[in-house]
Write an enzyme that holds these catalytic residues in place. Structure first.
Site, PDB file in Angstrom:
ATOM      1  N   GLU A  50      -2.769  53.958  56.371  1.00 29.59           N
ATOM      2  CA  GLU A  50      -3.954  54.644  55.854  1.00 29.59           C
ATOM      3  C   GLU A  50      -5.138  54.538  56.803  1.00 29.59           C
ATOM      4  OE1 GLU A  50      -1.939  52.783  54.080  1.00 29.59           O
ATOM      5  OE2 GLU A  50      -1.363  53.917  52.293  1.00 29.59           O
ATOM      6  N   PHE A 112      -0.104  47.273  38.369  1.00 31.99           N
ATOM      7  CA  PHE A 112       0.539  47.383  39.676  1.00 31.99           C
ATOM      8  C   PHE A 112      -0.292  48.296  40.587  1.00 31.99           C
ATOM      9  CE2 PHE A 112       3.618  49.604  42.494  1.00 31.99           C
ATOM     10  CZ  PHE A 112       3.917  48.513  43.292  1.00 31.99           C
ATOM     11  N   GLN A 113      -0.559  47.832  41.769  1.00 29.17           N
ATOM     12  CA  GLN A 113      -1.364  48.554  42.773  1.00 29.17           C
ATOM     13  C   GLN A 113      -2.750  48.924  42.252  1.00 29.17           C
ATOM     14  OE1 GLN A 113       1.164  51.653  44.529  1.00 29.17           O
ATOM     15  NE2 GLN A 113       1.914  50.134  45.999  1.00 29.17           N
ATOM     16  N   LYS A 162      -4.917  58.382  37.839  1.00 35.06           N
ATOM     17  CA  LYS A 162      -3.757  59.279  37.760  1.00 35.06           C
ATOM     18  C   LYS A 162      -3.835  60.184  36.534  1.00 35.06           C
ATOM     19  CE  LYS A 162       1.243  59.025  38.447  1.00 35.06           C
ATOM     20  NZ  LYS A 162       2.401  58.101  38.562  1.00 35.06           N
ATOM     21  N   MET A 472     -12.265  42.001  76.648  1.00 37.71           N
ATOM     22  CA  MET A 472     -13.691  41.742  76.429  1.00 37.71           C
ATOM     23  C   MET A 472     -13.913  40.310  75.943  1.00 37.71           C
ATOM     24  SD  MET A 472     -16.633  43.091  76.850  1.00 37.71           S
ATOM     25  CE  MET A 472     -17.092  44.792  76.537  1.00 37.71           C
TER      26      MET A 472
END
Lengths: 558, 107
Positions: A50, A112-113, A162, A472
């Site tokens: 993502e 969940f999630q 959803k 760096m």
């Protein structure tokens, strides 16, 4: 007409002119993906992570100047987006980010999630929404685009449960698409005071920021510089707003600016700061920055006026409109005395670019890439970078010639930005060649997007400067931590040519090339994705450097 | 003049130090308190007292903040004013009575 929430989102995106989105589907976003599939009007770029989707959208937005869209599912999909969205916030890039969420009835149950996307997104967005009712989408989607593109642009996050995506709604007509607000009125009294200061100044410097790019004001900014005889410096975000070979250009200021640039600023009696925010990497120690200078500050964000430095004249407005009204009040000046002092400082303290003639060294490679591009296309090319030494070398050395040519992660400094942003830029501007300068440390942070790039067959050339180290950090440990090098050098050498080929990307290696310039020219001027690998010396430094916390005149090296 | 300079001026003028009361009119929806409190927290500006109640038909709320008056306060007010759900920001002196009247509940 009857729509589901998901169908409505797709229709409203269409109305905003969105033709391509980047994202990854998942459970809580499935109704939205089904609506995208059913309608078939919007192209979806399937990222591999993502964060990659977020940076692809950023590449589209930075190259085009229009809000771009990324989509993810709930939970880890949303949290993986956070870095790319925060990056857009820091650099004022317009994005609309849409995530699925667990159904409303399950919010707050540790489903969940499930993650508190609304709460997580507050500090990294310009604004955010949790849509609790399908009817709210009619207002939220256009408003998100309006906000993302209005004033100082930024990312807007819309979290849609959803069941809201699945709920249906009957409406007579779709709402009007969101359009940016009109800019605030310019205070003419302040404008006149600014003009008086500019006309009376003896040693003025023009200081351009990313706001010039956003406002599309580079032509007027250059006109101001030429009319008033103003030596002009640019922040990292503003590179390209004045051509780098313009006689008035001082290049980038600050931590890795050239010595002459910081010395000239030190002598200025007036700073004209347009669309910049006095970032610490640009100005060093704030109290010691340009001690003799009065300040004229123009910004679209009123909160920036006086945030770090209090301006003598502060103008809240769109910098393009401000310049249109300011230019007629500015006297033409040759400023022979000041400009001769400027060229004196420039010749005494130039930017040193050791190894420029060697295409297998850091500066030499950047120069060789610029020279290898077909001269007809060189100005058209888009340059992206990751973050680190290579980014600063490119910022110092690349001959930028137009705004939106240069896409880099400035404020957040996100390693892993460069390649997916290049892919997004190539999608938004398919006729241009996009060159992504990267380092091995940064490149490995979103290396999975090579697969997306292969899917898209995007015209992106990755120049991988490999020092087998976090260069760096290595430099700073070397210079400021008694060379106690720790956790910076990669023990094993990765074979990036093979990795690219494994993803289906053509690759070549300058290390073993008989004629590296010929290899470069061939790779850059052939269409399609390509990785060009080159080893560089880990001891090469970005110089000069202003040590952290020091003032800009206390540079080391260069 | 930079922020440090103004800080010095402020210290020389004790009359102006002390507290202030901010009055914010906001859209009343879940999350607006997070926006306001989060802004002050992440910019490291301490809020000593908070009051929030819906006003009128409930479409809007009023948030009262008791804060320390220092040189960063105007910047905090500008930042708060940028929040989309914040409709207005007003500043009152420490003598504003809204927190004073509440003191009996905090005995």
């Amino acid at each position: 007409m009857k729509y589901t929430g998901a169908q409505l989102v797709v229709r409203l995106l269409e109305q905003q002119g969105i033709t391509t989105v980047a994202g990854i589907p998942g459970g809580a976003a499935l109704p939205l993906y089904d609506a995208l599939a059913e309608r078939g009007s919007i192209r979806h770029v399937l990222a591999r992570h993502e964060q990659g989707a977020g940076f692809i959208a950023q590449g589209m937005a930075r190259a085009s100047g229009k809000a771009a869209v990324c989509i993810a599912s709930s939970g880890p999909g949303a949290t993986n987006l956070v870095t790319a969205i925060a990056d857009a916030k820091l650099d004022s890039i317009p994005l609309v980010c849409i995530t699925g969420q667990v159904p409303l009835s399950m919010i707050g149950t540790d489903a969940f999630q499930e993650v508190d996307t609304y709460g997580i997104s507050i500090p990294v967005t310009k604004h955010n929404y949790l849509v609790r009712n399908v009817a709210d989408l009619l207002q939220v989607i256009p408003e998100a685009f309006r906000l993302a593109e209005s004033g100082r642009p930024g990312p807007v996050w819309i979290d849609i449960p959803k069941d809201v995506q699945m709920a249906s709604i009957e409406i007579d007509a779709l709402p009007e698409p969101g359009r940016p607000d009109t800019a605030p009125c310019v205070d003419m009294d302040e404008l006149r005071r600014a003009a008086e200061l500019i006309n009376a100044a003896k040693t003025p410097v023009l200081y351009l920021g990313g706001g010039i790019v956003t406002a599309g004001a580079s032509a007027q900014a250059v006109m101001l510089a030429e009319q008033a005889g103003l030596p002009t410096t640019m922040t990292l975000m503003a590179l390209g707003t004045m051509q780098s070979d313009h006689p008035l250009s001082l290049g980038m200021l600050g931590m890795h600016g050239a010595r002459f640039t910081n010395y000239i600023l030190e002598e200025s009696d007036l700073l004209i700061v347009l669309g910049a925010r006095f970032d610490d990497r640009a100005i060093g120690k704030a109290e010691q920055f340009c001690p003799k200078a009065a300040i004229v500050h123009v910004d679209i964000d009123a909160a920036e006026l006086g945030k770090i430095k209090r301006p003598h004249v502060g103008i809240h407005g769109d910098v393009s409109q401000v310049l249109d009204r300011l230019l007629p009040l500015i006297q033409v000046q040759l400023r022979k005395q000041w400009l001769s002092r400027v060229s004196d400082l420039r010749s005494r303290h130039p930017l040193l670019m050791p190894g420029l003639e060697n295409p297998r060294s850091h500066y030499g490679l950047i120069d060789a890439v610029a020279s290898a591009l077909d001269p007809l296309q060189a100005d058209d090319a888009i340059i992206t970078t990751d973050v680190g030494q290579h980014q600063m070398w490119v910022a110092q050395a690349y001959p930028f010639s137009r705004p939106r040519q240069w896409l880099t992660s400035g404020g957040l400094g996100t390693m892993g930005f460069g390649m997916p942003a290049a892919l997004g830029a190539a999608i938004a501007e398919p006729d241009r060649t996009v060159i992504c300068f990267s380092g091995d440390g940064s490149f490995m942070m979103n290396i999975q997007e090579l697969a997306t790039m292969a899917d898209e067959n995007a015209n992106v050339k990755i120049i991988l400067m490999n020092n087998q180290s976090l260069g760096m950090v290595h430099q700073q440990q070397d210079m400021f931590y008694k060379r106690r090098l720790f956790a910076v050098d990669y023990q094993r050498r990765s074979d990036f040519v093979k990795i690219a080929q494994g993803f289906g990307i053509e690759a070549c290696d300058l290390d073993t090339a008989e004629n590296p310039r010929a290899m470069l020219a061939d790779a850059l001027n052939r269409r399609g994705p390509c990785l060009i690998h080159c080893s560089i010396d880990i001891e090469a430094k970005v110089l000069p450097i202003v040590p952290p916390g020091a003032s800009n005149t206390e540079m080391i090296g260069g | 003049m930079n922020m440090r300079d103004s800080n010095i001026n402020r210290k020389l003028n004790p009359e102006q130090s002390g507290k202030a009361v901010l009055e914010l009119t906001v859209r009343n929806h879940p999350g607006v308190m997070s926006h306001v409190c989060g802004l002050f927290a992440r910019r490291a500006f301490n809020v000593e007292g908070i009051l929030c109640m819906p006003v009128g038909d409930g479409a809007q709320s009023r948030i009262w903040l008791l804060v320390r008056e220092d040189e960063r306060l105007p910047q905090m007010m500008s930042q708060a004013g940028k929040l989309e759900d914040v409709l207005s920001v007003a500043r009152h002196g420490a003598d504003h009575r809204v927190f004073e009247k509440l003191e009996e509940f905090f005995g």
